[in-house]
Design a protein around this motif. Structure first.
Motif, PDB file in Angstrom:
ATOM      1  N   GLY A 138       0.814  -1.215   0.000  1.00 40.70           N
ATOM      2  CA  GLY A 138       0.000   0.000   0.000  1.00 40.70           C
ATOM      3  C   GLY A 138       0.843   1.257   0.000  1.00 40.70           C
ATOM      4  O   GLY A 138       1.831   1.360  -0.729  1.00 40.70           O
ATOM      5  N   ASP A 139       0.464   2.208   0.873  1.00 36.12           N
ATOM      6  CA  ASP A 139       1.166   3.495   0.870  1.00 36.12           C
ATOM      7  C   ASP A 139       2.560   3.415   1.494  1.00 36.12           C
ATOM      8  O   ASP A 139       3.304   4.397   1.476  1.00 36.12           O
ATOM      9  N   ALA A 140       2.938   2.248   2.031  1.00 38.01           N
ATOM     10  CA  ALA A 140       4.298   2.071   2.551  1.00 38.01           C
ATOM     11  C   ALA A 140       5.252   1.538   1.491  1.00 38.01           C
ATOM     12  O   ALA A 140       6.456   1.431   1.737  1.00 38.01           O
ATOM     13  N   ARG A 141       4.731   1.248   0.303  1.00 37.73           N
ATOM     14  CA  ARG A 141       5.557   0.594  -0.715  1.00 37.73           C
ATOM     15  C   ARG A 141       6.767   1.434  -1.104  1.00 37.73           C
ATOM     16  O   ARG A 141       7.888   0.916  -1.186  1.00 37.73           O
ATOM     17  N   GLU A 142       6.563   2.715  -1.352  1.00 41.57           N
ATOM     18  CA  GLU A 142       7.666   3.553  -1.825  1.00 41.57           C
ATOM     19  C   GLU A 142       8.804   3.602  -0.813  1.00 41.57           C
ATOM     20  O   GLU A 142       9.988   3.471  -1.177  1.00 41.57           O
ATOM     21  N   ALA A 143       8.467   3.782   0.456  1.00 43.01           N
ATOM     22  CA  ALA A 143       9.502   3.858   1.493  1.00 43.01           C
ATOM     23  C   ALA A 143      10.227   2.529   1.635  1.00 43.01           C
ATOM     24  O   ALA A 143      11.454   2.497   1.834  1.00 43.01           O
ATOM     25  N   PHE A 144       9.501   1.434   1.512  1.00 44.84           N
ATOM     26  CA  PHE A 144      10.109   0.099   1.617  1.00 44.84           C
ATOM     27  C   PHE A 144      11.024  -0.169   0.424  1.00 44.84           C
ATOM     28  O   PHE A 144      12.172  -0.617   0.584  1.00 44.84           O
ATOM     29  N   GLU A 145      10.548   0.129  -0.766  1.00 39.57           N
ATOM     30  CA  GLU A 145      11.344  -0.109  -1.970  1.00 39.57           C
ATOM     31  C   GLU A 145      12.609   0.739  -1.996  1.00 39.57           C
ATOM     32  O   GLU A 145      13.652   0.311  -2.488  1.00 39.57           O
ATOM     33  N   GLU A 146      12.511   1.945  -1.473  1.00 39.70           N
ATOM     34  CA  GLU A 146      13.620   2.895  -1.560  1.00 39.70           C
ATOM     35  C   GLU A 146      14.875   2.394  -0.870  1.00 39.70           C
ATOM     36  O   GLU A 146      15.995   2.665  -1.319  1.00 39.70           O
ATOM     37  N   VAL A 147      14.709   1.630   0.213  1.00 42.65           N
ATOM     38  CA  VAL A 147      15.863   1.259   1.035  1.00 42.65           C
ATOM     39  C   VAL A 147      16.146  -0.232   1.042  1.00 42.65           C
ATOM     40  O   VAL A 147      17.237  -0.651   1.425  1.00 42.65           O
ATOM     41  N   SER A 148      15.218  -1.055   0.597  1.00 42.16           N
ATOM     42  CA  SER A 148      15.335  -2.499   0.780  1.00 42.16           C
ATOM     43  C   SER A 148      16.034  -3.173  -0.392  1.00 42.16           C
ATOM     44  O   SER A 148      15.692  -2.934  -1.551  1.00 42.16           O
TER      45      SER A 148
END
Length: 259
Positions: A138-148
């Protein structure tokens, strides 16, 4: 600002990174829960629990506040200190400024050079992705993708539990103030050039495109009792993407202190 103390025994002070809060350090509690150490968790000024009274305007202010909190809470009690990312830079500062009381220092993907342009980092890469995990984020995808670097269910569960609450609660005004003056007034190892002889651990992710690992390895001669470890399959959240190896390394570091 000390927010939680877990366990009993000698103090292990834990300092989180920029833009998150103490919860990113909570996986360490499982690593040390059967050891004679108590985990002392601080929230730095931008964290939700601390922002309302925060006055810090620079990294130097943050470092001074951390030293004051430790002095107030621990007095003359010897302690170890571990820091993640920005907290790793502060942990090195604490270890050198309070060397007579510090039993050991550890950093997890610690910041060496405050300016991104001064860092030697690998190109951004992702080693494994599960599309269904990203779709469900959901709306956490961008933050997760950015660093993982590892984008699977286990990595996202850790991110959601330990990282996301701090990201969402961080005060942007406080972050902007500190980010504008992100450097300490001196590199700890240069201000205190004598070798740091207590047991140390410096852990890096091979795929960490935020701080890298080359800069950290350059400190190896300053830490003659230091383990310097670069883990493949890990980015800037190395302790979340490789929790088992991280726990073993932290336990080894504490065992070296105990000996």
């Amino acid at each position: 600002m000390i927010v939680r103390v877990l366990g009993s025994g000698r103090p292990l002070v834990a300092l989180h990174g920029f833009g998150v809060d103490h919860r990113i350090m909570l996986p360490l509690a499982d690593a040390v829960k059967d050891l004679p150490w108590r985990l002392v968790l601080l929230d730095l000024p931008w964290a939700e629990a601390a922002a309302a009274t925060a006055t810090a305007k620079s990294a130097v202010d943050v470092a001074d506040e951390v030293l004051a909190d430790i002095d107030d809470h621990l007095g003359d009690e010897p302690f170890a200190v571990i820091g993640n990312s920005f907290g790793g830079m502060i942990a090195r500062h604490v270890a050198h400024e309070r060397r007579d009381h510090v039993l050991g220092v550890a950093t997890l993907a610690g910041v060496l050079h405050p300016a991104h342009t001064d860092r030697v980092v690998p190109e951004r890469s992702v080693l494994h992705t599960e599309p269904s995990v990203l779709e469900a984020a959901g709306d956490a995808r961008e933050a997760f993708e950015e660093v993982s670097v590892i984008q699977d269910a286990a990595a996202y569960t850790a991110f959601e539990r330990y990282v996301l609450p701090g990201l969402r609660g961080a005060d942007p005004a406080v972050m902007d103030r500190v980010a504008a003056d992100y450097a300490l007034d001196a590199v700890p190892e240069e201000r205190h050039p004598g070798p740091f002889t207590a047991p140390a651990l410096h852990l890096f992710g091979r795929q960490d495109d935020v701080v890298g690992y080359e800069d950290g390895l350059a400190l190896r001669d300053h830490y003659p009792r230091g383990s310097f470890v670069v883990l493949d399959g890990a980015g800037h959240n190395v302790h979340l993407e490789q929790p088992g190896i991280t726990a073993a390394l932290v336990r080894d570091w504490l065992a070296r202190i105990d000996r």
